[in-house]
Design a protein around this motif. Structure first.
Motif, PDB file in Angstrom:
ATOM      1  N   THR A  77       0.884  -1.166   0.000  1.00  0.00           N
ATOM      2  CA  THR A  77       0.000   0.000   0.000  1.00  0.00           C
ATOM      3  C   THR A  77       0.924   1.218   0.000  1.00  0.00           C
ATOM      4  N   ARG A  78       0.314   2.400  -0.074  1.00  0.00           N
ATOM      5  CA  ARG A  78       1.143   3.614  -0.039  1.00  0.00           C
ATOM      6  C   ARG A  78       1.903   3.717   1.274  1.00  0.00           C
ATOM      7  N   PHE A  79       1.371   3.014   2.306  1.00  0.00           N
ATOM      8  CA  PHE A  79       1.961   3.165   3.631  1.00  0.00           C
ATOM      9  C   PHE A  79       2.954   2.067   3.978  1.00  0.00           C
ATOM     10  N   GLU A  84       9.200  -3.264   5.966  1.00  0.00           N
ATOM     11  CA  GLU A  84       8.313  -4.423   5.825  1.00  0.00           C
ATOM     12  C   GLU A  84       8.721  -5.310   4.657  1.00  0.00           C
ATOM     13  N   VAL A  85       9.428  -4.732   3.702  1.00  0.00           N
ATOM     14  CA  VAL A  85       9.815  -5.491   2.518  1.00  0.00           C
ATOM     15  C   VAL A  85      11.258  -5.996   2.648  1.00  0.00           C
ATOM     16  N   ALA A 113       9.125 -14.544  -4.725  1.00  0.00           N
ATOM     17  CA  ALA A 113       8.422 -13.455  -4.045  1.00  0.00           C
ATOM     18  C   ALA A 113       7.121 -13.143  -4.767  1.00  0.00           C
ATOM     19  N   PHE A 114       6.105 -12.806  -3.991  1.00  0.00           N
ATOM     20  CA  PHE A 114       4.820 -12.367  -4.539  1.00  0.00           C
ATOM     21  C   PHE A 114       4.547 -10.969  -4.006  1.00  0.00           C
ATOM     22  N   LEU A 115       4.572  -9.991  -4.901  1.00  0.00           N
ATOM     23  CA  LEU A 115       4.291  -8.604  -4.506  1.00  0.00           C
ATOM     24  C   LEU A 115       2.903  -8.247  -5.025  1.00  0.00           C
ATOM     25  N   ASP A 116       1.933  -8.242  -4.114  1.00  0.00           N
ATOM     26  CA  ASP A 116       0.563  -7.955  -4.515  1.00  0.00           C
ATOM     27  C   ASP A 116       0.372  -6.440  -4.522  1.00  0.00           C
ATOM     28  N   GLU A 117      -0.433  -5.965  -5.467  1.00  0.00           N
ATOM     29  CA  GLU A 117      -0.651  -4.514  -5.628  1.00  0.00           C
ATOM     30  C   GLU A 117       0.690  -3.794  -5.749  1.00  0.00           C
ATOM     31  N   LEU A 119       2.139  -1.985  -7.844  1.00  0.00           N
ATOM     32  CA  LEU A 119       2.290  -0.625  -8.361  1.00  0.00           C
ATOM     33  C   LEU A 119       1.814   0.428  -7.356  1.00  0.00           C
ATOM     34  N   ARG A 120       1.249  -0.039  -6.226  1.00  0.00           N
ATOM     35  CA  ARG A 120       0.757   0.902  -5.215  1.00  0.00           C
ATOM     36  C   ARG A 120       1.843   1.359  -4.250  1.00  0.00           C
ATOM     37  N   GLY A 121       3.008   0.731  -4.281  1.00  0.00           N
ATOM     38  CA  GLY A 121       4.050   1.034  -3.293  1.00  0.00           C
ATOM     39  C   GLY A 121       4.476   2.503  -3.323  1.00  0.00           C
ATOM     40  N   SER A 122       4.973   2.987  -2.195  1.00  0.00           N
ATOM     41  CA  SER A 122       5.469   4.367  -2.125  1.00  0.00           C
ATOM     42  C   SER A 122       6.773   4.460  -2.916  1.00  0.00           C
ATOM     43  N   SER A 123       7.176   5.679  -3.212  1.00  0.00           N
ATOM     44  CA  SER A 123       8.443   5.901  -3.915  1.00  0.00           C
ATOM     45  C   SER A 123       9.594   5.186  -3.235  1.00  0.00           C
TER      46      SER A 123
END
Ligand SMILES: Nc1ncnc2c1ncn2[C@@H]1O[C@H](COP(=O)(O)OP(=O)(O)O)[C@@H](O)[C@H]1O
Ligand SMILES: [Mg+2]
Length: 376
Positions: A77-79, A84-85, A113-117, A119-123
């Protein structure tokens, strides 16, 4: 998920069983199953983009459940923070004035690795991902750049990034060598399966270890290209250039390995023109309009059976959607058209996809005839 002792099954057979088992569990996701397994065998990252609830997680979780190795999954998410990653900063390190991350259980230590959503990650998160996915290296903070074990990153997203959404997103999109749009279920029969099957979770008859997957990757990378296939790829690139589609040099080169992996997945011992089908997911940069152009050019040049099956099935859906079975003249026209499609499918080289499509068209013909009989 159920699995049996599977030490004695050769890895290629395991892959082909998993292909069938995933495709059987998920409705109308054969192409997506092929794309993600090809990515796994090529060691290239893959992104699936489609509306919520269209089975992306079901497929990607299934793939990760079957494949062996250390895994990491996260919903961005954006947050979501880099901690966390990548792992939190070590407190013990900080006490000694060192800034290092504890990466246990996080992306830098994962094979898969599975990165869901994604494209929503923060910069901040996207920037960390860019380097790790591309160079497959990571600096935990102590200035030592280490190789990461990552073999495959699968990503999911609901939408393609808008044009001009910034360099980070287009750079991230480029890290995924294979990218595919996932469409909602198209056919009436598919919808029936979706609605009335009690559980869509894939069941696997085997599991595969990380070492076996390495073997499979080596074998896939050694599949030779036939001269016909080489010529077909060169012609595809020439025609794409004429159409204004210019996939970068790195993307073109990676495509060669991806097509090898797909040929291996198909059980072939050499790359043939039909295996270029999978290159439609690699050879473009701009998701707006280019994927369709690439698919058309590949269909024209390499004429892959799978793509012809998909086109014929689209025609069938078009006919069924426009037909009122209770109107006899309408039904007769539709039946003639479906009969013609069935003959075309029968003329294709034998294979599971063409067979399944023929079965489907025959069923639809029967339903059409029954419905018109009812109307009389
Ligand atoms: N093509 C499909 N085949 C089988 N089940 C599906 C399919 N699409 C959606 N579903 C059902 O909907 C649920 C939600 O799908 P999910 O994988 O979470 O969607 P997404 O990750 O694309 O948002 C699945 O667990 C499954 O029960
Ligand atoms: Mg999901």
């Amino acid at each position: 998920m159920k699995s049996v002792r599977s030490e004695s099954v050769p890895v290629r057979d395991k892959v082909s069983r998993a292909r069938a088992e995933l495709a059987a569990a998920l409705v109308e996701r054969d192409a997506e199953v092929d794309v993600v397994l090809t990515a796994l065998l090529a060691g290239e990252h893959v992104l699936l983009v489609g509306p919520p609830g269209c089975g992306k997680s079901l497929l990607l979780d299934g793939l990760l459940a079957w494949a062996g190795g250390r895994k990491f999954s996260v919903l961005l998410t954006r947050f979501t923070t880099p901690e966390e990653v990548l792992g939190p900063v070590s407190l013990a390190g900080l006490k000694e004035d060192r800034y290092v991350r504890v990466t246990a259980g996080k992306l830098p230590e994962a094979d898969l690795a599975f990165l869901d959503e994604v494209l929503r990650g923060s910069s901040a998160v996207l920037n960390c991902l860019l380097k790790l996915l591309n160079e497959r290296t990571f600096d935990a903070g102590d200035g030592v750049v280490k190789k990461v074990p990552l073999k495959l990153c699968v990503g999911a997203a609901n939408d393609w990034p808008e044009p001009d959404t910034g360099k980070e997103l287009s750079a991230l999109l480029d890290r995924f060598t294979l990218r595919k749009t996932v469409a909602p279920i198209r056919t009436a029969a598919g919808r029936q399966r979706l609605l009335w099957a009690r559980d869509h979770t894939p069941t696997f008859s085997t599991t595969v270890t990380a070492a076996e997957l390495d073997d499979a990757r080596r074998a896939a990378a050694a599949v030779p290209w036939s001269n016909d296939a080489k010529e077909a790829l060169e012609q595809v690139l020439r025609e794409l250039a004429r159409e204004g589609v210019h996939p970068g040099d790195r993307r073109q080169f990676k495509t060669v390995g991806v097509v090898r992996a797909f040929a291996y997945l198909c059980g072939a011992d050499a790359v043939r023109p039909e295996h270029l089908e999978v290159a439609q997911h690699c050879l473009w940069d701009d998701p707006a309009g280019e994927p369709e152009k690439v698919a058309q050019v590949i269909a024209k040049v390499a004429n892959p059976c799978g793509m012809r099956v998909a086109q014929l099935l689209l025609e069938v859906e078009g006919v069924l959607g426009a037909t009122d079975a209770r109107n006899l003249a309408d039904a007769a026209r539709a039946a003639a058209k479906l009969g013609e499609v069935e003959r075309q499918l029968a003329a294709l080289p034998a294979g599971p996809r063409a067979e399944a499509a023929r079965g489907y068209v025959r069923d639809q013909l029967k339903r059409l005839k029954l419905a018109s009989l009812d109307a009389v």
